[in-house]
Design a protein around this motif. Sequence first.
Motif, short mmCIF file in Angstrom:
data_model
loop_
_atom_site.label_atom_id
_atom_site.label_comp_id
_atom_site.label_asym_id
_atom_site.label_seq_id
_atom_site.Cartn_x
_atom_site.Cartn_y
_atom_site.Cartn_z
N VAL A 33 0.84 -1.19 0.00
CA VAL A 33 0.00 0.00 0.00
C VAL A 33 0.88 1.24 0.00
O VAL A 33 1.84 1.34 0.78
CB VAL A 33 -0.93 0.00 1.23
CG1 VAL A 33 -1.75 1.29 1.28
CG2 VAL A 33 -1.84 -1.22 1.21
N GLY A 34 0.61 2.18 -0.91
CA GLY A 34 1.37 3.42 -0.99
C GLY A 34 2.53 3.40 -1.97
O GLY A 34 3.15 4.42 -2.21
N VAL A 35 2.80 2.24 -2.58
CA VAL A 35 3.90 2.13 -3.55
C VAL A 35 3.39 2.53 -4.93
O VAL A 35 2.33 2.10 -5.37
CB VAL A 35 4.48 0.71 -3.58
CG1 VAL A 35 5.50 0.54 -4.71
CG2 VAL A 35 5.13 0.38 -2.24
N ASN A 36 4.16 3.35 -5.63
CA ASN A 36 3.81 3.79 -6.97
C ASN A 36 4.30 2.78 -8.01
O ASN A 36 5.42 2.26 -7.89
CB ASN A 36 4.43 5.17 -7.25
CG ASN A 36 3.84 5.86 -8.46
OD1 ASN A 36 3.88 5.33 -9.57
ND2 ASN A 36 3.30 7.06 -8.26
N LEU A 37 3.49 2.51 -9.02
CA LEU A 37 3.90 1.57 -10.07
C LEU A 37 5.19 2.02 -10.75
O LEU A 37 6.01 1.19 -11.15
CB LEU A 37 2.79 1.43 -11.12
CG LEU A 37 1.46 0.82 -10.68
CD1 LEU A 37 0.54 0.68 -11.90
CD2 LEU A 37 1.66 -0.52 -9.99
N LEU A 38 5.37 3.32 -10.89
CA LEU A 38 6.59 3.81 -11.54
C LEU A 38 7.83 3.51 -10.71
O LEU A 38 8.90 3.28 -11.27
CB LEU A 38 6.47 5.31 -11.82
CG LEU A 38 5.44 5.70 -12.88
CD1 LEU A 38 5.36 7.23 -13.00
CD2 LEU A 38 5.77 5.07 -14.22
N ASP A 39 7.68 3.47 -9.39
CA ASP A 39 8.82 3.10 -8.54
C ASP A 39 9.19 1.64 -8.76
O ASP A 39 10.39 1.29 -8.77
CB ASP A 39 8.48 3.35 -7.08
CG ASP A 39 8.37 4.84 -6.74
OD1 ASP A 39 8.99 5.65 -7.46
OD2 ASP A 39 7.66 5.17 -5.78
N LEU A 40 8.19 0.78 -8.92
CA LEU A 40 8.47 -0.63 -9.21
C LEU A 40 9.17 -0.77 -10.55
O LEU A 40 10.13 -1.53 -10.70
CB LEU A 40 7.17 -1.44 -9.19
CG LEU A 40 6.47 -1.59 -7.84
CD1 LEU A 40 5.15 -2.33 -8.02
CD2 LEU A 40 7.35 -2.31 -6.84
N GLU A 41 8.68 -0.05 -11.55
CA GLU A 41 9.30 -0.06 -12.88
C GLU A 41 10.78 0.31 -12.81
O GLU A 41 11.64 -0.39 -13.36
CB GLU A 41 8.55 0.89 -13.81
CG GLU A 41 9.32 1.34 -15.05
CD GLU A 41 9.47 0.30 -16.13
OE1 GLU A 41 10.35 0.46 -17.00
OE2 GLU A 41 8.71 -0.69 -16.13
N HIS A 42 11.09 1.39 -12.11
CA HIS A 42 12.47 1.84 -12.06
C HIS A 42 13.35 0.92 -11.21
O HIS A 42 14.54 0.76 -11.50
CB HIS A 42 12.53 3.29 -11.56
CG HIS A 42 12.08 4.28 -12.59
ND1 HIS A 42 12.89 4.67 -13.64
CD2 HIS A 42 10.90 4.92 -12.77
CE1 HIS A 42 12.23 5.52 -14.41
NE2 HIS A 42 11.03 5.69 -13.91
N HIS A 43 12.76 0.30 -10.20
CA HIS A 43 13.52 -0.67 -9.42
C HIS A 43 13.92 -1.86 -10.30
O HIS A 43 15.06 -2.33 -10.24
CB HIS A 43 12.69 -1.15 -8.23
CG HIS A 43 13.44 -2.03 -7.29
ND1 HIS A 43 14.27 -1.54 -6.30
CD2 HIS A 43 13.52 -3.38 -7.20
CE1 HIS A 43 14.81 -2.55 -5.63
NE2 HIS A 43 14.37 -3.68 -6.16
N VAL A 44 12.98 -2.34 -11.12
CA VAL A 44 13.28 -3.47 -12.00
C VAL A 44 14.29 -3.07 -13.07
O VAL A 44 15.17 -3.86 -13.43
CB VAL A 44 11.98 -4.01 -12.62
CG1 VAL A 44 12.29 -5.09 -13.65
CG2 VAL A 44 11.06 -4.56 -11.54
N ARG A 45 14.19 -1.85 -13.57
CA ARG A 45 15.21 -1.38 -14.53
C ARG A 45 16.61 -1.50 -13.91
O ARG A 45 17.56 -1.93 -14.58
CB ARG A 45 14.95 0.07 -14.92
CG ARG A 45 13.77 0.29 -15.82
CD ARG A 45 13.73 1.74 -16.30
NE ARG A 45 12.45 2.07 -16.91
CZ ARG A 45 12.19 3.21 -17.52
NH1 ARG A 45 13.14 4.14 -17.62
NH2 ARG A 45 11.00 3.44 -18.05
#
Length: 254
Positions: A33-45
């Motif tokens: 909860v509270g995590v942005n999808l774009l943060d997940l994207e950049h973490h995986v990058r």
Amino acid sequence: MIELKTPAEIDRMHVAGRFVAEVLTEVGRLADVGVNLLDLEHHVRGMIKRRGAESCYWDYSPSFGKGPFRNVICLSVNDAVLHGLPHDYVLRDGDMLTADIAVMVDGWAADSARTVIVGTPADEDLRIIRATEEALEAAIEVSRPGKRLGDISSAIGAVARDYGYPVNTEFGGHGIGRTMHGEPHVANKGRAGRGLKLRPGLTLALEPWFARTTDQIIYDADGWTIRSADGSRTAHSEHTIAITEEAPKVLTRR
């Protein structure tokens, strides 16, 4: 053209598969909860860059997409199930998140997906996730020499039928190896005993996905994200496997 892989080539695909499994495990851990999808994207990058791998999604331009895909992971929420374009969305309690990723490592691809629940799970959401996981395991179990492609499709469709979920056959599994997508197409519903005969060295990405109350899909304005046509929630499970003389080998097992 369908290319049968040697045991050594399957081992190289397994290297990519282990990394894909690592990425999906990490995304599942971070999704909160509270995590942005774009943060997940950049973490995986960052994970892909550090591994020296190559995203199969970046610049991907199939006939059904709108322009080249400029992300490294598909992130689909709730009624979205396939090709979810990461965007500025903050995960909420009870959201269903499907993460789907394919990468190349040293010239060989692996592809896998999982659906997780963010925060508080609802029983009906757990049920549809369980259905896709059981369908995937049933498909893997019949992926043996001498069986046919229809046996895989039939196994997936049978689980969906038992759970009461309709099945869309436009998007399903596929061949994989030196590229992310190849022949054959593996529908998520079909007749046993029909289709291509399975042989050792055949590598497939098997991916049952279901929507709760429809087999129809719609596209978002982004041209990529696929949703259930009636807004019902969805789930998706996928593994890359190799058919061997002994037993099916799951290359992306977490």
